[in-house]
Scaffold this motif. Structure first.
Motif, PDB file in Angstrom:
ATOM      1  N   GLU A   1      44.638  63.994  18.984  1.00  0.00           N
ATOM      2  CA  GLU A   1      44.134  64.787  17.622  1.00  0.00           C
ATOM      3  C   GLU A   1      44.904  66.245  17.635  1.00  0.00           C
ATOM      4  O   GLU A   1      45.102  66.780  18.691  1.00  0.00           O
ATOM      5  CB  GLU A   1      42.910  64.671  17.275  1.00  0.00           C
TER       6      GLU A   1
ATOM      7  N   ALA B   1      44.134  67.032  23.264  1.00  0.00           N
ATOM      8  CA  ALA B   1      44.702  67.138  22.006  1.00  0.00           C
ATOM      9  C   ALA B   1      45.798  67.834  22.036  1.00  0.00           C
ATOM     10  O   ALA B   1      46.250  68.445  23.215  1.00  0.00           O
ATOM     11  CB  ALA B   1      43.437  68.055  21.520  1.00  0.00           C
TER      12      ALA B   1
ATOM     13  N   ASP C   1      43.295  67.792  12.594  1.00  0.00           N
ATOM     14  CA  ASP C   1      42.009  66.890  12.538  1.00  0.00           C
ATOM     15  C   ASP C   1      40.699  67.849  12.881  1.00  0.00           C
ATOM     16  O   ASP C   1      39.556  67.484  12.441  1.00  0.00           O
ATOM     17  CB  ASP C   1      42.168  65.857  13.823  1.00  0.00           C
TER      18      ASP C   1
END
Length: 314
Positions: A146, A170, A205
């Motif tokens: 994300e 991430a 996100d």
């Protein structure tokens, strides 16, 4: 032998850093379940200058003297439970202040052992990193792959969030001042942007906001299932800011949540494991002696801080 009196930081009126003074008071007596800690270092956190200046007056009231300090690193004075005399521990007081003192009685459930290899000053740069763990893991449920945006990415919570976000898999973008772009990349960010002229940032996100202003603009950067976690609100417009967060907290998509950290031992232990693994390292901007605590507050208020400002006790 423990003295009966100690030095502590207090202020007897709201105002600039000069209202802070090092005064004398009695050493606290630990109550049931508490541990007496000889403090070696504390950090200066963003809410403290706001409290001192009177910007939190609706919450803090007008009773004085008031104290500062929410985190601490120090040595256990008397063995108790799982803590032996002389153990180096770290912890936070929760939602109260007063750790900027030579001795503090802390609930055992808010303490843990400092990871091996860290001295008191470097360790003091880390306890509020528990906020980043709660924000990214528990609230935002950040998943590998994300995209994460961290506002204030080289501040006291932000610099830990950048490292933690990368460790969680991430793609991390840090929003910082132009002078800190290189630093946030050294911390592991995939991308960095100057908050004054960020350009096209794309969609995220998860947004972790440590600033508190301009939240609607950053909510618009969320993906359809994006989540924003805010750990600060606009002190100049508190009702409007908190109202906006509350209105968007109930949304099923592109929600915004606010929280104030209240860590206990398990969270401190998790932070310690991230540190021991090498995923999170401390970042100390400057160190001030206890007698220069007002200068420490000035340094934080000037901005551009790179990590944490620490006050060291002799």
């Amino acid at each position: 032998m423990v003295s009966t009196s100690m030095r502590l930081v207090t202020f007897d009126r709201y105002g600039p850093p000069d209202v802070l003074s090092v005064s004398t008071g009695p050493v606290p007596r630990p109550g049931p379940g508490e541990v007496l800690v000889r403090v070696r270092a504390v950090s200066v956190n963003g809410g403290e200058p706001a409290l001192r200046a009177g910007r939190l007056r609706p919450f803090s009231g007008n009773r004085f003297p008031k104290r500062v300090g929410i985190d601490l690193v120090g040595e256990v004075v008397t063995a108790t439970g799982r803590f032996a005399e002389g153990d180096l521990v770290w912890g936070l007081l929760g939602r109260r202040m007063g750790s900027a003192a030579e001795y503090v009685a802390v609930p055992a459930g808010r303490l843990d052992h400092v990871p091996a290899g860290l001295d008191a000053v470097r360790a003091a740069a880390l306890p509020v990193g528990t906020t980043a763990i709660t924000a990214l893991r528990d609230l935002a449920a950040l998943a590998p792959g994300e995209r994460l945006l961290v506002r204030g990415a080289t501040g006291g919570v932000g610099y830990v969030a950048v490292q933690l976000g990368k460790a969680m898999g991430a793609h991390v973008t840090g929003l910082v001042s132009s002078s800190n772009v290189d630093l946030v990349k050294e911390l592991g960010a995939d991308e960095a942007a100057d908050y004054r002229a960020p350009g096209e940032l794309g969609r995220f996100d998860v947004v972790l906001d440590t600033v508190g202003t301009g939240l609607p603009a950053f909510r618009r950067l969320l993906t359809r299932d994006g989540r924003m976690v805010a750990i600060a609100f606009d002190l100049d417009h508190p009702v409007r800011s908190l109202g906006y967060i509350a209105a968007n907290a109930v949304r099923r998509r592109r929600w915004v949540r606010f929280f104030s950290g209240n860590p206990t031992t398990p969270l401190l232990a998790e932070l310690g494991r991230w540190v021991e693994s090498g995923a999170i390292r401390p970042l100390v901007d400057r160190v001030f002696p206890l007698g220069q605590v007002a200068e420490a507050h000035r340094a934080l208020e000037r901005g551009g801080v790179r990590g944490k400002i620490v006050v060291e006790f002799p």
